[in-house]
Design an enzyme around this catalytic site. Structure first.
Site, PDB file in Angstrom:
ATOM      1  N   LYS A   1       0.864  -1.188   0.000  1.00 11.92           N
ATOM      2  CA  LYS A   1       0.000   0.000   0.000  1.00 11.92           C
ATOM      3  C   LYS A   1       0.893   1.228   0.000  1.00 11.92           C
ATOM      4  CE  LYS A   1      -4.538   0.409   0.301  1.00 11.92           C
ATOM      5  NZ  LYS A   1      -5.418  -0.417  -0.488  1.00 11.92           N
TER       6      LYS A   1
ATOM      7  N   ASN B   1     -19.530   4.579  -6.515  1.00 13.55           N
ATOM      8  CA  ASN B   1     -19.015   3.760  -7.614  1.00 13.55           C
ATOM      9  C   ASN B   1     -19.363   2.283  -7.436  1.00 13.55           C
ATOM     10  OD1 ASN B   1     -17.487   2.711  -9.669  1.00 13.55           O
ATOM     11  ND2 ASN B   1     -15.524   3.054  -8.663  1.00 13.55           N
ATOM     12  N   ALA B   2     -18.862   1.676  -6.355  1.00 15.34           N
ATOM     13  CA  ALA B   2     -19.090   0.237  -6.155  1.00 15.34           C
ATOM     14  C   ALA B   2     -20.564  -0.053  -5.834  1.00 15.34           C
ATOM     15  CB  ALA B   2     -18.177  -0.275  -5.042  1.00 15.34           C
ATOM     16  N   GLY B   3     -21.224   0.833  -5.098  1.00 14.17           N
ATOM     17  CA  GLY B   3     -22.624   0.617  -4.716  1.00 14.17           C
ATOM     18  C   GLY B   3     -23.560   0.600  -5.916  1.00 14.17           C
TER      19      GLY B   3
HETATM   20  P1  NAD Z   1     -17.406   6.265  -3.639  1.00 13.47           P
HETATM   21  O1  NAD Z   1     -16.805   7.483  -3.044  1.00 13.47           O
HETATM   22  O2  NAD Z   1     -17.650   6.219  -5.115  1.00 13.47           O
HETATM   23  O3  NAD Z   1     -18.834   5.966  -2.945  1.00 13.47           O
HETATM   24  C1  NAD Z   1     -19.052   6.040  -1.587  1.00 13.47           C
HETATM   25  C2  NAD Z   1     -20.540   6.367  -1.391  1.00 13.47           C
HETATM   26  O4  NAD Z   1     -20.837   6.301   0.001  1.00 13.47           O
HETATM   27  C3  NAD Z   1     -20.928   7.773  -1.863  1.00 13.47           C
HETATM   28  O5  NAD Z   1     -22.122   7.714  -2.597  1.00 13.47           O
HETATM   29  C4  NAD Z   1     -21.167   8.542  -0.549  1.00 13.47           C
HETATM   30  O6  NAD Z   1     -22.162   9.545  -0.677  1.00 13.47           O
HETATM   31  C5  NAD Z   1     -21.648   7.419   0.330  1.00 13.47           C
HETATM   32  N1  NAD Z   1     -21.515   7.725   1.752  1.00 13.47           N
HETATM   33  C6  NAD Z   1     -20.557   8.434   2.399  1.00 13.47           C
HETATM   34  N2  NAD Z   1     -20.841   8.532   3.695  1.00 13.47           N
HETATM   35  C7  NAD Z   1     -21.990   7.853   3.877  1.00 13.47           C
HETATM   36  C8  NAD Z   1     -22.787   7.575   5.009  1.00 13.47           C
HETATM   37  N3  NAD Z   1     -22.458   8.035   6.199  1.00 13.47           N
HETATM   38  N4  NAD Z   1     -23.887   6.816   4.830  1.00 13.47           N
HETATM   39  C9  NAD Z   1     -24.234   6.363   3.610  1.00 13.47           C
HETATM   40  N5  NAD Z   1     -23.534   6.604   2.506  1.00 13.47           N
HETATM   41  C10 NAD Z   1     -22.414   7.331   2.643  1.00 13.47           C
HETATM   42  O7  NAD Z   1     -16.476   5.055  -3.168  1.00 13.47           O
HETATM   43  P2  NAD Z   1     -16.385   3.569  -3.741  1.00 13.47           P
HETATM   44  O8  NAD Z   1     -15.236   3.453  -4.651  1.00 13.47           O
HETATM   45  O9  NAD Z   1     -17.725   3.118  -4.214  1.00 13.47           O
HETATM   46  O10 NAD Z   1     -15.991   2.770  -2.412  1.00 13.47           O
HETATM   47  C11 NAD Z   1     -16.951   2.503  -1.389  1.00 13.47           C
HETATM   48  C12 NAD Z   1     -16.370   1.498  -0.416  1.00 13.47           C
HETATM   49  O11 NAD Z   1     -15.975   0.330  -1.118  1.00 13.47           O
HETATM   50  C13 NAD Z   1     -15.132   1.981   0.348  1.00 13.47           C
HETATM   51  O12 NAD Z   1     -15.138   1.420   1.633  1.00 13.47           O
HETATM   52  C14 NAD Z   1     -14.009   1.376  -0.461  1.00 13.47           C
HETATM   53  O13 NAD Z   1     -12.845   1.219   0.339  1.00 13.47           O
HETATM   54  C15 NAD Z   1     -14.620   0.044  -0.839  1.00 13.47           C
HETATM   55  N6  NAD Z   1     -13.953  -0.548  -1.980  1.00 13.47           N
HETATM   56  C16 NAD Z   1     -14.097  -0.004  -3.230  1.00 13.47           C
HETATM   57  C17 NAD Z   1     -13.418  -0.579  -4.291  1.00 13.47           C
HETATM   58  C18 NAD Z   1     -13.589  -0.060  -5.689  1.00 13.47           C
HETATM   59  O14 NAD Z   1     -13.061  -0.708  -6.618  1.00 13.47           O
HETATM   60  N7  NAD Z   1     -14.300   1.034  -5.907  1.00 13.47           N
HETATM   61  C19 NAD Z   1     -12.571  -1.701  -4.074  1.00 13.47           C
HETATM   62  C20 NAD Z   1     -12.456  -2.240  -2.789  1.00 13.47           C
HETATM   63  C21 NAD Z   1     -13.155  -1.637  -1.745  1.00 13.47           C
END
Ligand code: NAD
Length: 417
Positions: free
Chosen positions: A107, A222-224
């Site tokens: 990392k 993104n992931a959601g």
């Molecule tokens: P992102 O920033 O695109 O999305 C995060 C979402 O969470 C946003 O819509 C934000 O509004 C929402 N959010 C923030 N605070 C919140 C709260 N208190 N309650 C509800 N929603 C809230 O990030 P992402 O890339 O989708 O990553 C999300 C999670 O997935 C992180 O924990 C990240 O470490 C994990 N993750 C992502 C990837 C990837 O490839 N994108 C890979 C491994 C892990």
């Protein structure tokens, strides 16, 4: 309050201690796995647009390379610390191991506020990071990727700087690159797709029918968003609730994931989506859905609210959404928790595929990426599930045992311990 309890590296070391005890590892192996094998701290002078020079502190941790070159993202964050990067590098080691990739864990981090940097300042910072680390990076040593606040464009600058230094084409030094520079098809939704595949496997062993069943997504980023789209497409789940940092929406009769994604892109929030009621993030967690995807932040499922959860499967696409106390409560309630470093390993798996394609200079069709990811995730779930059944332990502990046992075996075979 004991600050050490909240130091992520202390937690990471405790996890190693616990797994080592269960696996009956010898003293030397235990001690080796508790520490990063290599730590680099660099101080980066970077020219700002106004002609001044700013000094940035940067880290790169190569936690363990017994199974292959270090692999892990680079975070740009104002509160970055060496201990956070150490912990995340340990967790990457277990993540690459649990999906059986021939990689170690690493990392990186830079203490900075990317929101205050111009595009040209970001480019100079990315290049300075690679100049400081170039000798320690490479396809056979350590391969960075995007993470918090670092993007495919930043990866492109980093790759270019590395290639300029070594005077060769070496796209595999970085993953998460734009497609035009050797990125892999299928990287965009890989994290969610991997989570959806392991959810399918979990439902199969638990005898849960997902067809037409319900899902809720906390964190529609993104992931959601990909989780909702693929949950619908692959698992035939019905989205009933989704939220972001501003709040959530709910309709027990179902919400079109595609229409909600379009709405979120246009409006920046999910709130106000036609035909839905407002719901808080806490209420969303407590919905009686079949599958819950926490995809927002860490520590959202805690001792004070875990009792309220009513889902049957909790697929942790976010990193660290569940605290250890909450974990025990969910286990007692019989909720099937797919632990983060298994559930969200699809991203690093497709990053590995990107390295493989770069090495062969031959690029796969999307379908090939998908079936290979499916195979890896399905096998990873099977190993973890088998370990959990054999030892009568929950999946998170089983995943740690599978991953740490593999790294320990590689260290032993190399003659390190
Ligand atoms: P992102 O920033 O695109 O999305 C995060 C979402 O969470 C946003 O819509 C934000 O509004 C929402 N959010 C923030 N605070 C919140 C709260 N208190 N309650 C509800 N929603 C809230 O990030 P992402 O890339 O989708 O990553 C999300 C999670 O997935 C992180 O924990 C990240 O470490 C994990 N993750 C992502 C990837 C990837 O490839 N994108 C890979 C491994 C892990």
């Amino acid at each position: 309050m004991n600050a050490e309890l909240f130091n992520p590296f202390t937690i990471a070391q405790q996890q190693v201690d616990h797994a080592s005890e269960k696996l009956e590892l010898d003293e030397a192996t235990r001690e080796l796995l508790r520490w990063p094998m290599k730590e680099i701290k660099a101080t980066l002078p970077v020219k700002m647009d106004d002609g001044s020079t700013k000094i940035f502190h940067a880290f790169r941790i190569q936690y363990n390379t017994a199974r292959g070159p270090a692999k892990g993202g680079v975070r740009w964050h104002p509160l970055e610390t060496m201990d956070t990067v150490r912990a995340l590098a340990a967790w990457m080691t277990w993540k690459t191991s649990v999906v059986d990739l021939p990689l170690g864990g690493g990392k990186g981090g830079v203490v900075c506020n990317p929101k205050e940097l111009s595009v040209t300042e970001k480019e100079r910072l990315a290049r300075a990071y690679v100049r400081a680390l170039a000798r320690s990076l490479g396809v056979t040593k350590d391969v960075p990727a995007p993470d918090v606040y670092t993007t495919p464009q930043i990866m492109a600058w980093m790759m270019d700087e590395y290639e300029t230094i070594i005077g060769e084409n070496h796209p595999g030094v970085i993953t998460g690159k734009p497609l035009a520079l050797g990125g892999s098809k299928g990287r965009g939704d890989a994290t969610a797709r991997g989570g959806v595949y392991v959810t399918r496997e979990a439902a199969a062993v638990a005898g849960i029918n997902l067809q037409g069943a319900t899902m809720a997504v906390q964190g529609f980023g993104n992931a959601g968003q990909h989780g909702a789209l693929l949950g619908e497409e692959i698992l035939k789940l019905k989205l009933v609730a989704a939220s972001d940092s501003k709040g959530g929406v709910y309709n027990p009769n179902g919400i079109s994931a595609e229409a909600l994604v379009d709405y979120k892109i246009k409006n920046g929030v999910v709130q106000g989506f036609p035909g839905t009621d407002e719901i808080t993030n806490e209420e969303l967690l407590a919905l009686p859905v079949t599958v819950l995807f926490p995809v927002a932040l860490e520590n959202v499922i805690r001792a004070d609210n875990a009792e309220n959860l009513k889902c049957r499967i909790c697929c942790e696409l976010a990193n660290g959404p569940t605290t250890p106390e909450a974990d025990r409560i969910l286990d007692d309630k019989g909720i099937f928790v797919l632990p983060d470093f298994l559930a969200n390993a699809g991203g690093v798996t497709v990053s590995y595929f990107e390295q493989v394609q770069n090495a062969y200079n031959l690029y796969w069709e999307l379908q090939e990426v998908h079936w290979r990811l499916d195979k890896r995730m399905t096998q990873a779930f099977a190993s973890v599930y088998e370990m959990s059944q054999r030892n009568k332990i929950h999946l998170r502990e089983a995943a740690h045992l599978v991953a740490i046992a593999r790294v320990a075996e590689a260290c032993k075979l190399r003659g390190w311990v």
